[in-house]
Design a protein around this motif. Structure first.
Motif, mmCIF file in Angstrom:
data_model
loop_
_atom_site.group_PDB
_atom_site.id
_atom_site.type_symbol
_atom_site.label_atom_id
_atom_site.label_comp_id
_atom_site.label_asym_id
_atom_site.label_seq_id
_atom_site.Cartn_x
_atom_site.Cartn_y
_atom_site.Cartn_z
ATOM 1 N N CYS A 1 0.850 -1.181 0.000
ATOM 2 C CA CYS A 1 0.000 0.000 0.000
ATOM 3 C C CYS A 1 0.893 1.241 0.000
ATOM 4 C CB CYS A 1 -0.890 -0.019 1.229
ATOM 5 S SG CYS A 1 -1.769 1.521 1.498
ATOM 6 N N CYS B 1 0.267 3.188 3.686
ATOM 7 C CA CYS B 1 0.695 2.667 4.993
ATOM 8 C C CYS B 1 1.808 1.633 4.862
ATOM 9 C CB CYS B 1 -0.493 2.064 5.751
ATOM 10 S SG CYS B 1 -1.131 0.553 5.028
ATOM 11 N N HIS C 1 -8.668 -2.694 0.766
ATOM 12 C CA HIS C 1 -7.823 -2.057 1.774
ATOM 13 C C HIS C 1 -7.858 -0.539 1.636
ATOM 14 C CE1 HIS C 1 -4.420 -1.094 4.322
ATOM 15 N NE2 HIS C 1 -3.967 -0.356 3.337
ATOM 16 N N HIS D 1 -8.180 3.828 3.931
ATOM 17 C CA HIS D 1 -7.623 5.129 3.560
ATOM 18 C C HIS D 1 -8.635 6.113 2.987
ATOM 19 C CE1 HIS D 1 -3.806 3.597 4.696
ATOM 20 N NE2 HIS D 1 -3.797 2.666 3.767
HETATM 21 ZN ZN ZN Z 1 -2.609 1.127 3.451
#
Ligand code: ZN
Ligand code: ZN
Ligand code: ZN
Ligand code: ZN
Ligand code: ZN
Length: 205
Positions: free
Chosen positions: A131, A134, A146, A151
């Motif tokens: 990602c 993160c 995700h 986010h």
């Molecule tokens: Zn992330």
């Protein structure tokens, strides 16, 4: 999952949650001070489309499992005459290292992302992504969920805008609109900025 018997867990108000694809075990350990006898609620929220799910709860006495783990780690530290594979960084017996490295570099690559270092089979490597926000590692198919769950900015009714993890924290301990148990009368009241609810202040409690 949430502990409170009066509040059903939602996507942002809960004690514990999992957003993994596939099965997930959430372990509530008795060592956690905030746990204990009581009523727990489990909420299941879909991401998109429809799917079947199964929820099962087991109580496990894990005292014997710990003994097994200790025994395993003490025996594996006793390997002798090994050398580190330059590709996968595993310790391999010296007599097979040459063979191993040839095979290993042909089939495995290490993820170069900082803090990851996972060994991937070459055909799996393009499926393994991180990602950009993160740094978490995901399968190609999991990243859309995700990004959306973790986010996408969320708006709290109190006006603040946060990502999911901060929102859970905010709604459980900071938001002035969250419901708490009044320590004087035991009712659910809005936290506001004071610990006593208005009616108690009128009653002089
Ligand atoms: Zn992330
Ligand atoms: Zn190797
Ligand atoms: Zn990685
Ligand atoms: Zn809020
Ligand atoms: Zn009260």
């Amino acid at each position: 999952i949430s502990r409170h018997p009066l509040l059903f867990p939602t996507q942002h108000q809960h004690g514990w949650s999992s957003h993994d694809v596939g099965s997930k075990a959430l372990i509530l350990s008795s060592k956690d001070q905030s746990l204990g006898m009581g009523t727990y609620s489990i909420g299941v929220y879909g991401f998109k489309g429809t799917t079947k799910y199964q929820v099962s709860v087991t109580v496990q006495d894990n005292s014997d499992r710990k003994v097994g783990q200790q025994a395993m780690s003490s025996s594996s530290s006793m390997e002798m005459d090994t050398v580190e594979c330059r590709n996968c960084k595993h310790y391999i017996p010296t007599r097979t290292i040459a063979l191993h490295e040839v095979y290993c570099s042909r089939h495995n690559i290490i993820c170069q992302e900082a803090g990851c270092g996972v060994i991937l089979r070459i055909e799996e490597a393009k499926n393994h992504i991180h990602c950009g926000k993160c740094g978490g590692a995901f399968q190609q198919g999991e990243i859309e969920k995700h990004m959306k769950v973790f986010h996408e900015p969320l708006h709290c009714p109190c006006g603040i805008v946060l990502e999911k993890e901060q929102m859970v924290q905010h709604q459980s301990s900071d938001c002035p609109l969250r419901l708490i148990t009044c320590r004087f009368c035991g009712d659910m009241v809005q936290a506001g900025t004071s610990t006593a609810d208005v009616r108690d202040r009128f009653r002089g409690l």
